[in-house]
Structures are given as structure tokens and as C-alpha cells.
Design a protein around this motif. Sequence first.
Motif, PDB file in Angstrom:
ATOM      1  N   ALA A 173     -39.005 -46.550  45.174  1.00 44.11           N
ATOM      2  CA  ALA A 173     -39.580 -47.778  44.626  1.00 44.11           C
ATOM      3  C   ALA A 173     -40.591 -47.428  43.544  1.00 44.11           C
ATOM      4  O   ALA A 173     -40.960 -46.265  43.364  1.00 44.11           O
ATOM      5  CB  ALA A 173     -40.242 -48.583  45.740  1.00 44.11           C
ATOM      6  N   GLY A 174     -41.052 -48.449  42.810  1.00 44.47           N
ATOM      7  CA  GLY A 174     -42.058 -48.264  41.776  1.00 44.47           C
ATOM      8  C   GLY A 174     -43.319 -49.041  42.105  1.00 44.47           C
ATOM      9  O   GLY A 174     -43.305 -49.955  42.936  1.00 44.47           O
ATOM     10  N   GLN A 175     -44.406 -48.678  41.446  1.00 42.33           N
ATOM     11  CA  GLN A 175     -45.684 -49.363  41.650  1.00 42.33           C
ATOM     12  C   GLN A 175     -46.080 -50.233  40.465  1.00 42.33           C
ATOM     13  O   GLN A 175     -46.686 -51.281  40.639  1.00 42.33           O
ATOM     14  CB  GLN A 175     -46.792 -48.326  41.919  1.00 42.33           C
ATOM     15  CG  GLN A 175     -46.536 -47.463  43.149  1.00 42.33           C
ATOM     16  CD  GLN A 175     -46.424 -48.265  44.413  1.00 42.33           C
ATOM     17  OE1 GLN A 175     -47.200 -49.193  44.648  1.00 42.33           O
ATOM     18  NE2 GLN A 175     -45.433 -47.937  45.240  1.00 42.33           N
TER      19      GLN A 175
ATOM     20  N   ARG B 251     -45.972 -53.036  37.821  1.00 44.21           N
ATOM     21  CA  ARG B 251     -45.331 -54.354  37.948  1.00 44.21           C
ATOM     22  C   ARG B 251     -44.156 -54.508  36.990  1.00 44.21           C
ATOM     23  O   ARG B 251     -43.176 -55.200  37.299  1.00 44.21           O
ATOM     24  CB  ARG B 251     -46.367 -55.462  37.696  1.00 44.21           C
ATOM     25  CG  ARG B 251     -47.014 -55.408  36.315  1.00 44.21           C
ATOM     26  CD  ARG B 251     -47.945 -56.573  36.058  1.00 44.21           C
ATOM     27  NE  ARG B 251     -48.576 -56.479  34.754  1.00 44.21           N
ATOM     28  CZ  ARG B 251     -47.975 -56.775  33.615  1.00 44.21           C
ATOM     29  NH1 ARG B 251     -46.717 -57.189  33.622  1.00 44.21           N
ATOM     30  NH2 ARG B 251     -48.620 -56.660  32.468  1.00 44.21           N
TER      31      ARG B 251
ATOM     32  N   GLN C  36     -41.321 -52.641  38.587  1.00 42.21           N
ATOM     33  CA  GLN C  36     -40.844 -53.410  39.733  1.00 42.21           C
ATOM     34  C   GLN C  36     -39.983 -54.588  39.286  1.00 42.21           C
ATOM     35  O   GLN C  36     -38.986 -54.920  39.933  1.00 42.21           O
ATOM     36  CB  GLN C  36     -42.027 -53.915  40.555  1.00 42.21           C
ATOM     37  CG  GLN C  36     -42.771 -52.817  41.297  1.00 42.21           C
ATOM     38  CD  GLN C  36     -43.993 -53.347  42.030  1.00 42.21           C
ATOM     39  OE1 GLN C  36     -44.520 -54.420  41.710  1.00 42.21           O
ATOM     40  NE2 GLN C  36     -44.459 -52.602  43.022  1.00 42.21           N
TER      41      GLN C  36
ATOM     42  N   MET D  82     -36.574 -53.223  38.345  1.00 40.35           N
ATOM     43  CA  MET D  82     -35.886 -52.822  39.572  1.00 40.35           C
ATOM     44  C   MET D  82     -35.349 -54.038  40.318  1.00 40.35           C
ATOM     45  O   MET D  82     -34.247 -54.009  40.868  1.00 40.35           O
ATOM     46  CB  MET D  82     -36.837 -52.021  40.475  1.00 40.35           C
ATOM     47  CG  MET D  82     -37.138 -50.626  39.979  1.00 40.35           C
ATOM     48  SD  MET D  82     -38.303 -49.787  41.090  1.00 40.35           S
ATOM     49  CE  MET D  82     -38.211 -48.101  40.459  1.00 40.35           C
ATOM     50  N   GLN D  83     -36.116 -55.116  40.329  1.00 40.82           N
ATOM     51  CA  GLN D  83     -35.671 -56.326  41.002  1.00 40.82           C
ATOM     52  C   GLN D  83     -34.446 -56.913  40.319  1.00 40.82           C
ATOM     53  O   GLN D  83     -33.500 -57.350  40.982  1.00 40.82           O
ATOM     54  CB  GLN D  83     -36.797 -57.364  41.021  1.00 40.82           C
ATOM     55  CG  GLN D  83     -36.480 -58.641  41.776  1.00 40.82           C
ATOM     56  CD  GLN D  83     -36.295 -58.420  43.262  1.00 40.82           C
ATOM     57  OE1 GLN D  83     -36.840 -57.465  43.828  1.00 40.82           O
ATOM     58  NE2 GLN D  83     -35.532 -59.283  43.903  1.00 40.82           N
TER      59      GLN D  83
ATOM     60  N   GLU E 214     -42.712 -42.430  38.152  1.00 40.11           N
ATOM     61  CA  GLU E 214     -42.896 -43.035  39.469  1.00 40.11           C
ATOM     62  C   GLU E 214     -41.742 -42.784  40.434  1.00 40.11           C
ATOM     63  O   GLU E 214     -41.908 -42.916  41.650  1.00 40.11           O
ATOM     64  CB  GLU E 214     -43.137 -44.538  39.331  1.00 40.11           C
ATOM     65  CG  GLU E 214     -44.415 -44.864  38.572  1.00 40.11           C
ATOM     66  CD  GLU E 214     -44.877 -46.291  38.761  1.00 40.11           C
ATOM     67  OE1 GLU E 214     -44.389 -46.977  39.685  1.00 40.11           O
ATOM     68  OE2 GLU E 214     -45.727 -46.735  37.972  1.00 40.11           O
ATOM     69  N   THR E 215     -40.568 -42.423  39.918  1.00 40.47           N
ATOM     70  CA  THR E 215     -39.427 -42.194  40.814  1.00 40.47           C
ATOM     71  C   THR E 215     -38.874 -40.777  40.723  1.00 40.47           C
ATOM     72  O   THR E 215     -38.082 -40.377  41.578  1.00 40.47           O
ATOM     73  CB  THR E 215     -38.275 -43.174  40.506  1.00 40.47           C
ATOM     74  OG1 THR E 215     -37.635 -42.809  39.274  1.00 40.47           O
ATOM     75  CG2 THR E 215     -38.784 -44.605  40.416  1.00 40.47           C
TER      76      THR E 215
END
Length: 270
Positions: free
Chosen positions: A159-161, A163, A166, A169-170, A203-204
Motif C-alpha cells: 500500500a501507499g501513504q 494521498r 493512494q 491505487m484506488q 513507498e512500494t
Amino acid sequence: MDIANTTQHEPQGKGFIEDPHRPVLCHAAVYGSDRTVRVHRHPRAQLAWAESGVLRIHTDSGAWVVPPTHAVWIAPQLNHQVTTHTPASVRYLYVDASACRDLPEHCQVMEMTALLRALIRRIMGMDLSQPVAGAEGRLLQVALDEIGRLTPSPLYLPAGQDRRLQALMQVLTENPAETGRLDELARPCGASPRTMERLFRAETGMSFQQWRTRLRLLEAINRLGEGESSAAVAYSLGYRSSSAFVATFRRHFGKPPQSFIRESDTHERY
């Protein structure tokens, strides 16, 4: 399926029992489709293996997909959520923290062995309400030793932090078949393509393309577990052909999709 909008079930209570004199507790359950256990954590570690069906595990750091050929190890006190999209027959081992010294410290999916399958089936028939010794105690120790020998598998999606990360990713998670380029997808999420690529790597540990490929492959495992054919999965996830999907799957996991999903007692490792 939108996990946030489904009924949240309570976790099984054995994970909350702290008793070093009973290092291993067990539980067997049969679940229907689309069942989610609420986010929780417990002092015991947990090994979850679905003899049939596919598990999805969500933690703060990412998601794991677990077919019957694999099991998932969840370390003590780790927030997690368990979902089954298909009917599943699941076997759990709950390991007291005092017995976890030589076992993984993080959540990970691991390839099962025939030995551990047989041990778990034997343990399910044992009375563990009181401490055990002798042959049964040695059998539990062999099971713990075998868990420590299992080989981790790349069935994890980090997952990422940030926003903006994110948000992208969503978008991809809601539509794994999305084929848009990064420059088309990044800007609506508030970042330039270059910034988004940097966020993915920072982040990943993966590039945008690597992360999207992993997302598709994990979704493919889930759909194969629901009984879809490789051809149907390939086209529904945006691959140009079934052969392209199979080649990508084999490159990542070392075997073709149906072999990966299918439990084969004649080829299991001891």
C-alpha cells in the motif's frame, strides 16, 4: 466487492488466549462467499490455510491473496482483516507469542508443503484445551519447525501513504483492467507522471508498471479460485491474449495459472 460496505464478522476468540503452556491452538471453519472479519489484532500469531477457496488478507501495509496451495502467516499484534470472496474451508493455527521466536516477524504468504498439510489435519483432531506432552507435544513442535521452513511467495501488494498515490491505487484496484498510461492516470490524482512514478518506487519498492502487473496477477488468482478459466481471466483483466497472460503469470510465479491454483498431492514438497 466493497469491503467497507459488507457485514463485518467478529474474529475467532482463540487468537486472544495467552498461555505459553498451550503453544498451539487450532480452529476449523467453513465460510460462505463474501465474508469479512473486521479489522483486529490478537496476541497470538496466526497461520491460515484454506483447503478450498481463496483468502484475502488486508493490513495497514498492503494486501495478500492466498490460494489453497499457500498459507498466510500473521505475526502477533498485527492489525489485519480476512475476507473470503468464495466459499472456503479454512484451517487456523494460533501460536502463542512465546513460541514465535524462530518464526516470521511480519505478515507473509508462504507455499505449503505436504508435510504441513498433514500436520494441520492431524492437529485439527487433537484436544488442545489443556497442555499436551509426549507424542502430541512433539507433533506440535514439528509443525512449528515446518512453518519456519516455508518459502515466502510474492503474493503481496504494498500500500501507499501519500494521498495522491493512494488515489491512483484506488482507481486501479477498482478496475484492474485499466490500461491507461501513467501520464493519463496521474494528473487527475493530483501529481505529475514523474512524481507519481517516484512515489511508487519510494513507498512500494516497485515501479508503476510493476505494481499494476502485481495487482492484476493477484486479482487473477482470486478469479481463478472462483472457477474462471485462464482465457476468461486474461480478457477480463485487459491482457491482449490468453497466452500473454499465461506468460506473465509464469514469469512471476514460476508455473502456469491453473497449476498454481490446483492442489496436487502427487507433486507436493516434503
